[in-house]
Design a protein around this motif. Structure first.
Motif, PDB file in Angstrom:
ATOM      1  N   GLU A  14      -2.877  11.037   4.522  1.00 29.86           N
ATOM      2  CA  GLU A  14      -3.039  11.506   5.890  1.00 29.86           C
ATOM      3  C   GLU A  14      -2.598  12.968   5.960  1.00 29.86           C
ATOM      4  OE1 GLU A  14      -4.287   9.886   8.359  1.00 29.86           O
ATOM      5  OE2 GLU A  14      -4.103   7.743   7.896  1.00 29.86           O
ATOM      6  N   TYR A  41       3.929   4.880  12.970  1.00 29.60           N
ATOM      7  CA  TYR A  41       4.015   3.923  11.873  1.00 29.60           C
ATOM      8  C   TYR A  41       5.250   3.045  12.066  1.00 29.60           C
ATOM      9  CZ  TYR A  41       0.702   7.011   9.507  1.00 29.60           C
ATOM     10  OH  TYR A  41      -0.402   7.765   9.183  1.00 29.60           O
ATOM     11  N   GLU A  92      -2.764   5.569  -2.126  1.00 29.55           N
ATOM     12  CA  GLU A  92      -4.116   5.072  -1.865  1.00 29.55           C
ATOM     13  C   GLU A  92      -4.701   5.677  -0.592  1.00 29.55           C
ATOM     14  OE1 GLU A  92      -2.804   0.663  -2.719  1.00 29.55           O
ATOM     15  OE2 GLU A  92      -1.408   2.335  -2.821  1.00 29.55           O
ATOM     16  N   VAL A  93      -3.830   6.020   0.350  1.00 33.16           N
ATOM     17  CA  VAL A  93      -4.275   6.625   1.604  1.00 33.16           C
ATOM     18  C   VAL A  93      -3.506   7.925   1.799  1.00 33.16           C
ATOM     19  CG1 VAL A  93      -4.414   6.382   4.104  1.00 33.16           C
ATOM     20  CG2 VAL A  93      -4.797   4.386   2.644  1.00 33.16           C
ATOM     21  N   ARG A 142       1.051   5.129   1.019  1.00 33.65           N
ATOM     22  CA  ARG A 142       0.432   6.046   1.978  1.00 33.65           C
ATOM     23  C   ARG A 142       1.187   7.367   1.938  1.00 33.65           C
ATOM     24  NH1 ARG A 142      -2.514   4.864   6.755  1.00 33.65           N
ATOM     25  NH2 ARG A 142      -2.009   2.646   6.496  1.00 33.65           N
ATOM     26  N   MET A 159       0.838  -1.201   0.000  1.00 32.80           N
ATOM     27  CA  MET A 159       0.000   0.000   0.000  1.00 32.80           C
ATOM     28  C   MET A 159       0.875   1.254   0.000  1.00 32.80           C
ATOM     29  SD  MET A 159      -2.691   1.408   2.880  1.00 32.80           S
ATOM     30  CE  MET A 159      -3.958   0.212   2.501  1.00 32.80           C
TER      31      MET A 159
END
Length: 462
Positions: free
Chosen positions: A44, A430, A41-42, A3, A1
């Protein structure tokens, strides 16, 4: 993924700058002033927050047998507390008993951590015995990624004698490793404890009196003279006071390479904690070396601000209140240690950076960058660089909190910093690109990985 952390300020050991960070899988893929959101995709939004490399705590004691009991935190609960506090990698202590091999100690601690740790982990190897077979094992430890070791100048079950310390320093440094040493004068401490007990003085207030700062400074001086003759760099762990710091500075003026670690409790607590009643309120602060007179706090903060202290370790060695009561009113029989792994980051920012005692970059160095370099993990760990592990702490300076024991993740059941107000708090953590913590929510699984470490990467003068 993929991010994207957008709008934050990156903190390194030398500078700060506003930048976006793109994570791809477990590593940092891109850092730029602006990164398009459609690359991830993400996304923040971390606007207004500081981004630190994941904190490294190179001084924890999880699942350690002590005084006929075992520390309250094993790798499951201890690493969860670590993650909550922004620590993404711990270096614990593999501790064989006298008569056991180093390999047995390493295998034992690997089994404790594997499949239970929420953060990444490695080990220092404790050398509490010294003979030809132990010496032969040291190169084998390096082959397995263990490049740092621990020795004690106190505790009969752990001490190996000055001659063995000298030989151990030589052997480890020749292989590119580092030795950390617990410095206190065992003989005089034992004599003082005996004197206090003979007089019926067993309350916790006599704990710091039994282990005064002068006996720590004497042991630091003795260690550094041994290291001088051995021509070896050395780490003084959990240094607490001005006299011991002066011994370090004297050795450095001689041209020696000496690294220093101190701990949060020596920076924000003082010896009046031992004057509390009833017994348990004071006993829960018993640790070695003891918490010192308040004057030493300023000395340690100034030394850190001048770059004379390289790392902050928690020395997390947690016990429940019931375990602290095993001493039955006798400070010398009370298991010693504090649960601190969860609080290093917020305490250092709140009482160091926010008060102007240290800078953001200095905080980054003592919590992340220096630890990674000293213990052979840089730049995989301890850095926000393309290709580094995506271990990232998002610090929100506006999210002020008060530390409370009921919010702690340690199994100790209390916090030594209960009631301390923080300036900001850790918003997200993270580990290798995986969101482990968000505010008060810890969404973690025990998927920490063993970190095979190389030689110490700190450049030393020869």
């Amino acid at each position: 993924m993929k991010r994207l952390l957008q709008g934050g300020t990156i903190v390194t050991g030398h500078s700060t700058r506003k930048a976006d960070v793109l994570i791809d899988g477990e590593t940092i893929a891109k850092i730029a002033s602006t990164i398009s959101p459609d690359q991830a995709e993400v996304v923040e939004d971390v606007t207004g927050c500081y981004l630190f490399p994941g904190f490294i705590d190179a001084h924890t004691h999880f699942d350690l047998p002590v005084c006929g009991t075992i520390t309250a935190d094993d790798f499951a609960s201890g690493s969860l507390a670590a993650i909550a506090g922004g620590t993404t990698t711990v270096v614990d202590f593999a501790t064989p008993n006298k008569g056991e091999s180093l390999q047995f100690g390493l295998d034992t601690w690997m089994a404790k951590a594997e499949g239970t740790s929420h953060c990444d982990y490695s080990f220092h190897m404790t050398i509490d015995d010294w003979n030809p077979s132990i010496q032969a094992e040291i190169p084998k430890m390096f082959e397995q990624g263990i490049s740092s070791f621990k020795m004690y100048l106190t505790y009969p079950a752990m001490m190996i004698g000055d001659g063995a310390v000298y030989e151990g320093l030589q052997q480890v440094s020749a292989l590119g490793g580092l030795v950390g040493v617990h410095c206190e004068n065992a003989g005089v401490i034992d004599a003082r404890i005996a004197q206090f007990k003979a007089a019926g003085d067993t309350a916790p207030t006599f704990h710091p009196k039994s282990r005064p700062a002068a006996l720590e400074a004497e042991a630091v001086s003795r260690l550094l003279r041994i290291a001088q003759v051995a021509d070896s760099p050395v780490m003084v762990v959990h240094l607490t006071n001005s006299d011991a710091m002066a011994e370090v500075q004297t050795a450095r003026k001689r041209g020696q390479t000496v690294f220093v670690e101190t701990c949060p409790h020596y920076l924000v607590l003082d010896e009046t904690v031992y004057d509390q009643a009833p017994f348990i309120e004071a006993a829960k602060y018993i640790c070695a070396p003891p918490i010192r007179h308040k004057d030493n706090q300023d000395v340690l903060w100034k030394a850190m601000g001048r770059g004379q202290i390289q790392t902050i370790g928690s020395d997390h060695c947690a016990f429940t209140l019931d375990q602290h009561m095993v001493g039955d009113g006798d400070f010398s029989k009370t298991p010693g240690g504090l649960p601190s792994v969860e609080y290093r980051g917020v305490l250092l920012y709140s009482y160091g950076v926010a008060t102007g005692k240290i800078t953001l970059s200095q905080m980054c160095r003592v919590l992340s960058e220096n630890q990674a370099k000293l213990y052979g993990m840089y730049p995989k760990k301890g850095a926000l660089q393309v290709g580094s592990d995506a271990d990232i702490v998002v610090y929100d300076t506006n999210a002020h909190t008060t530390i409370t024991h009921d919010a702690s993740h340690s199994a100790a059941g209390y916090s030594p910093y209960d009631g301390f107000k923080t300036v900001g708090s850790i918003r997200q953590v993270y580990l290798r690109g995986q969101l482990k913590a968000h505010g008060d929510t810890i969404a973690s699984s025990p998927d920490g990985k063993f970190q095979k470490r190389g030689k110490s990467q700190w450049k030393t003068k020869k």
